[in-house]
Design an enzyme around this catalytic site. Sequence first.
Site: not given
Length: 359
Positions: A325-326
């Site tokens: 993610g991120e």
Amino acid sequence: MPSDMEVVMSLLADTIAQIAPLDAGVMQAARARQDMLTKPQGALGRLESLSIQIAGITGQVRPQLKQPAVVVMAGDHGVAAQGVSAFPSEVTPQMVLNFLHGGAGINVLARHVGARVVIVDVGVASEIPAHPDLVSRKIAPGTRDFSVEPAMSREQAQQAVEVGIAVAVEAIDAGADILATGDMGIANTTASSALVAAVSGMSVAEVTGRGTGVDDAGLAHKVAVIEQALKLHNPNPADGLDLLSKVGGLEIAGLAGVIIGAASRRVPVVIDGFISGAAALVAAALAPESKAYMIAGHRSVERGHQAVFGSLDLEPVFDLNLRLGEGTGAVLAISVCQAACKILDEMATFGEAGVSGKE
């Protein structure tokens, strides 16, 4: 004077109304140029189709992407209290601080592609110390536990989408010409699986993965919690705000707004992994025209991600077994988008190069 709610409703509706179809004439011209470049037609595959899509998005036959930005939305989830994640909720603010200090995976990969990182607190449960790089737009200190009550009110859902629209427009006004979506929020794969199951019609078990790494028993429990929530709330798959308010997340709502905001300004938006994919489903429910502005960055390890692609008719740029993610996969895909545009803009045509073309 209009109420705050009327202003929010009006701004969201106005933004959606600004989303136009891709410029067909520009796409035709870009395709014609691709076919004149010094290569067999189609030889650069996805790079060619990406450049044509981006031309249609931007309205420029030879688009240039020089100022990328990734928007990382952070928010907590009340359903984390059900033990659906291998990590505690305290990790959310700790990782936001890591982002702000430049030490996370997204910071490294954003530096690699020259992308600005915009960190937004739209719903972290604890207070994060003021920082010049933190955009504080907190709607609530996390969502409620959607296994027993709605995650948020419909008004909060719309306000969070509005935050995303505003952040996207601010980034674009500051010069960003391509955006990527990123997320941070413990238990957000649980919310995303609920959203994907609700929209795709697939079973919860088919679209629910291990998230941060729960074991077999944890996965079975996670599936049961989501099934309970969907049975309790019965969200309407065609109503983006209903989806968000019943089983969504504040950061997911914010990312849906980023997508809608980018589309309204004719800026391509690269969708990251599973959580961003769930946000893209919500954005498409709210603003179907926004789908044409989406570029799927990568295929996540999360098993429900493929259902997102099926629902949105998207094909990811690459598959590197990522599940962080991120925005990490999305910023890597930005570099591919930039390369695609450079091919269209900088590569010589047969006539320019004095090379004999196909008879």
